[in-house]
Design a protein around this motif. Structure first.
Motif, PDB file in Angstrom:
ATOM      1  N   ALA A  27      -0.177  35.152  22.060  1.00 22.09           N
ATOM      2  CA  ALA A  27       0.973  35.556  22.860  1.00 22.09           C
ATOM      3  C   ALA A  27       1.968  34.401  23.041  1.00 22.09           C
ATOM      4  O   ALA A  27       1.578  33.241  23.139  1.00 22.09           O
ATOM      5  CB  ALA A  27       0.502  36.044  24.228  1.00 22.09           C
ATOM      6  N   VAL A  28       3.249  34.763  23.114  1.00 20.65           N
ATOM      7  CA  VAL A  28       4.308  33.789  23.391  1.00 20.65           C
ATOM      8  C   VAL A  28       4.310  33.502  24.885  1.00 20.65           C
ATOM      9  O   VAL A  28       4.381  34.414  25.698  1.00 20.65           O
ATOM     10  CB  VAL A  28       5.687  34.342  22.947  1.00 20.65           C
ATOM     11  CG1 VAL A  28       6.803  33.402  23.377  1.00 20.65           C
ATOM     12  CG2 VAL A  28       5.707  34.576  21.454  1.00 20.65           C
ATOM     13  N   ARG A  29       4.222  32.229  25.266  1.00 18.68           N
ATOM     14  CA  ARG A  29       4.253  31.858  26.679  1.00 18.68           C
ATOM     15  C   ARG A  29       5.362  30.853  26.978  1.00 18.68           C
ATOM     16  O   ARG A  29       5.670  30.590  28.116  1.00 18.68           O
ATOM     17  CB  ARG A  29       2.896  31.301  27.131  1.00 18.68           C
ATOM     18  CG  ARG A  29       1.817  32.363  27.231  1.00 18.68           C
ATOM     19  CD  ARG A  29       2.148  33.344  28.347  1.00 18.68           C
ATOM     20  NE  ARG A  29       1.148  34.377  28.510  1.00 18.68           N
ATOM     21  CZ  ARG A  29       1.235  35.601  28.009  1.00 18.68           C
ATOM     22  NH1 ARG A  29       2.257  35.944  27.270  1.00 18.68           N
ATOM     23  NH2 ARG A  29       0.287  36.488  28.235  1.00 18.68           N
ATOM     24  N   ASP A  30       5.934  30.239  25.946  1.00 19.20           N
ATOM     25  CA  ASP A  30       7.112  29.397  26.123  1.00 19.20           C
ATOM     26  C   ASP A  30       8.294  30.203  25.571  1.00 19.20           C
ATOM     27  O   ASP A  30       8.165  31.391  25.357  1.00 19.20           O
ATOM     28  CB  ASP A  30       6.922  28.051  25.405  1.00 19.20           C
ATOM     29  CG  ASP A  30       5.825  27.198  26.064  1.00 19.20           C
ATOM     30  OD1 ASP A  30       5.555  27.407  27.253  1.00 19.20           O
ATOM     31  OD2 ASP A  30       5.234  26.356  25.373  1.00 19.20           O
ATOM     32  N   SER A  86       4.245  22.359  34.911  1.00 22.12           N
ATOM     33  CA  SER A  86       3.751  23.453  35.757  1.00 22.12           C
ATOM     34  C   SER A  86       2.317  23.788  35.344  1.00 22.12           C
ATOM     35  O   SER A  86       1.799  23.224  34.388  1.00 22.12           O
ATOM     36  CB  SER A  86       4.653  24.680  35.617  1.00 22.12           C
ATOM     37  OG  SER A  86       4.651  25.135  34.278  1.00 22.12           O
ATOM     38  N   LEU A  87       1.708  24.708  36.059  1.00 20.42           N
ATOM     39  CA  LEU A  87       0.353  25.127  35.709  1.00 20.42           C
ATOM     40  C   LEU A  87       0.353  25.753  34.319  1.00 20.42           C
ATOM     41  O   LEU A  87       1.314  26.420  33.928  1.00 20.42           O
ATOM     42  CB  LEU A  87      -0.163  26.156  36.720  1.00 20.42           C
ATOM     43  CG  LEU A  87      -0.500  25.641  38.113  1.00 20.42           C
ATOM     44  CD1 LEU A  87      -0.881  26.797  39.020  1.00 20.42           C
ATOM     45  CD2 LEU A  87      -1.633  24.629  38.040  1.00 20.42           C
ATOM     46  N   ASP A  88      -0.730  25.533  33.578  1.00 24.30           N
ATOM     47  CA  ASP A  88      -0.844  26.122  32.245  1.00 24.30           C
ATOM     48  C   ASP A  88      -0.917  27.643  32.346  1.00 24.30           C
ATOM     49  O   ASP A  88      -1.520  28.186  33.272  1.00 24.30           O
ATOM     50  CB  ASP A  88      -2.089  25.573  31.531  1.00 24.30           C
ATOM     51  CG  ASP A  88      -1.944  24.090  31.201  1.00 24.30           C
ATOM     52  OD1 ASP A  88      -0.844  23.536  31.391  1.00 24.30           O
ATOM     53  OD2 ASP A  88      -2.934  23.493  30.747  1.00 24.30           O
ATOM     54  N   ASP A  89      -0.279  28.328  31.398  1.00 23.31           N
ATOM     55  CA  ASP A  89      -0.239  29.797  31.392  1.00 23.31           C
ATOM     56  C   ASP A  89      -1.470  30.357  30.700  1.00 23.31           C
ATOM     57  O   ASP A  89      -1.886  29.856  29.650  1.00 23.31           O
ATOM     58  CB  ASP A  89       1.002  30.288  30.614  1.00 23.31           C
ATOM     59  CG  ASP A  89       2.298  29.783  31.207  1.00 23.31           C
ATOM     60  OD1 ASP A  89       2.474  29.914  32.427  1.00 23.31           O
ATOM     61  OD2 ASP A  89       3.126  29.252  30.440  1.00 23.31           O
ATOM     62  N   LYS A  90      -2.007  31.440  31.261  1.00 24.33           N
ATOM     63  CA  LYS A  90      -3.133  32.124  30.632  1.00 24.33           C
ATOM     64  C   LYS A  90      -2.634  32.885  29.409  1.00 24.33           C
ATOM     65  O   LYS A  90      -1.573  33.498  29.439  1.00 24.33           O
ATOM     66  CB  LYS A  90      -3.782  33.101  31.609  1.00 24.33           C
ATOM     67  CG  LYS A  90      -4.498  32.405  32.739  1.00 24.33           C
ATOM     68  CD  LYS A  90      -5.131  33.402  33.693  1.00 24.33           C
ATOM     69  CE  LYS A  90      -5.844  32.630  34.803  1.00 24.33           C
ATOM     70  NZ  LYS A  90      -6.358  33.503  35.846  1.00 24.33           N
ATOM     71  N   MET A  91      -3.435  32.822  28.336  1.00 23.25           N
ATOM     72  CA  MET A  91      -3.102  33.529  27.101  1.00 23.25           C
ATOM     73  C   MET A  91      -4.227  34.476  26.700  1.00 23.25           C
ATOM     74  O   MET A  91      -4.340  34.847  25.541  1.00 23.25           O
ATOM     75  CB  MET A  91      -2.832  32.529  25.978  1.00 23.25           C
ATOM     76  CG  MET A  91      -1.617  31.660  26.213  1.00 23.25           C
ATOM     77  SD  MET A  91      -1.378  30.463  24.905  1.00 23.25           S
ATOM     78  CE  MET A  91      -0.975  31.503  23.511  1.00 23.25           C
ATOM     79  N   GLY A  92      -5.086  34.825  27.641  1.00 24.28           N
ATOM     80  CA  GLY A  92      -6.164  35.765  27.354  1.00 24.28           C
ATOM     81  C   GLY A  92      -7.529  35.115  27.433  1.00 24.28           C
ATOM     82  O   GLY A  92      -7.668  33.892  27.522  1.00 24.28           O
ATOM     83  N   ASP A  93      -8.548  35.977  27.423  1.00 20.36           N
ATOM     84  CA  ASP A  93      -9.924  35.510  27.474  1.00 20.36           C
ATOM     85  C   ASP A  93     -10.796  36.451  26.658  1.00 20.36           C
ATOM     86  O   ASP A  93     -10.379  37.546  26.297  1.00 20.36           O
ATOM     87  CB  ASP A  93     -10.418  35.434  28.928  1.00 20.36           C
ATOM     88  CG  ASP A  93     -10.431  36.792  29.599  1.00 20.36           C
ATOM     89  OD1 ASP A  93     -11.450  37.501  29.484  1.00 20.36           O
ATOM     90  OD2 ASP A  93      -9.417  37.147  30.237  1.00 20.36           O
ATOM     91  N   ALA A  94     -11.999  36.010  26.374  1.00 20.42           N
ATOM     92  CA  ALA A  94     -12.976  36.821  25.632  1.00 20.42           C
ATOM     93  C   ALA A  94     -14.351  36.298  25.982  1.00 20.42           C
ATOM     94  O   ALA A  94     -14.499  35.196  26.526  1.00 20.42           O
ATOM     95  CB  ALA A  94     -12.723  36.720  24.128  1.00 20.42           C
ATOM     96  N   GLU A  95     -15.357  37.092  25.675  1.00 20.83           N
ATOM     97  CA  GLU A  95     -16.725  36.617  25.835  1.00 20.83           C
ATOM     98  C   GLU A  95     -17.593  37.293  24.789  1.00 20.83           C
ATOM     99  O   GLU A  95     -17.211  38.326  24.224  1.00 20.83           O
ATOM    100  CB  GLU A  95     -17.256  36.870  27.245  1.00 20.83           C
ATOM    101  CG  GLU A  95     -17.509  38.305  27.606  1.00 20.83           C
ATOM    102  CD  GLU A  95     -18.074  38.442  29.027  1.00 20.83           C
ATOM    103  OE1 GLU A  95     -17.620  37.725  29.934  1.00 20.83           O
ATOM    104  OE2 GLU A  95     -18.950  39.280  29.198  1.00 20.83           O
TER     105      GLU A  95
END
Length: 173
Positions: A27-30, A86-95
């Motif tokens: 995902a684009v976060r910047d 700033s705080l780092d942006d979440k780009m998803g998670d998995a397990e």
């Protein structure tokens, strides 16, 4: 007194080496891109890849090694976009559940022809696996390549390879 130290990996089953190969269509976060990195967690252990600047398809090819104490605990991955001010942006998670992989390791496939598929895992609603994943006997080791679909985000996958490392004390266990 120094010889009374407790070995932290004394109760460990072995080591799980996770090669974080690459991210795909993250995902684009910047403004037009992201500066992604991956955090891998197992229990209280937390390891991190390096940051790849300005990429939605980063290639890490980094090995992260976790000490496996409890096979029932899932391995969790978190992808973040690094931000300087700033705080780092979440780009998803998995397990993923490592039990099928550990079962394949225990099956003792020594002597099997190189490239033998020990087990296939199929994607379903209970796992983050994006496509069929095979656990294979290769070069005298059990390995598994997998693509994990990231959750809680609009797009993205992470490609991993798992490899088991026996500890000298765990061979007869």
């Amino acid at each position: 007194m120094a010889d009374k130290k407790v070995n932290p990996i004394g109760n460990a089953m072995g080591l799980l080496r996770i090669r974080v190969i690459r991210g795909i269509n993250l995902a684009v976060r910047d403004v037009k891109s992201s500066d992604p990195y991956v955090i891998v967690r197992l229990g209280k252990q937390k390891l991190k890849t390096r940051i790849i600047k300005k990429s939605l398809n980063p290639e890490w090819n980094e090995d992260l090694t976790l000490c496996v104490m409890d096979p029932n605990e899932p391995v969790r991955l978190f992808v973040y976009d690094h931000d300087t001010f700033s705080l780092d942006d979440k780009m998803g998670d998995a397990e993923f559940d490592m039990r099928p992989f550990l079962d394949a390791v225990k099956s003792n496939s020594q002597g099997a022809p190189d490239g033998t598929v020990i087990r296939k895992l199929i994607p379903d609603r209970q796992n983050c696996i994006a496509e069929e994943s095979c656990i294979v006997w290769k070069d005298g080791k059990v390995t598994q390549n997998m693509f994990l679909r990231l959750r809680n985000v609009e797009c993205g996958e992470i490609e991993l390879q798992l490899q088991w490392i026996d500890l000298p004390s765990s061979r007869g266990a």
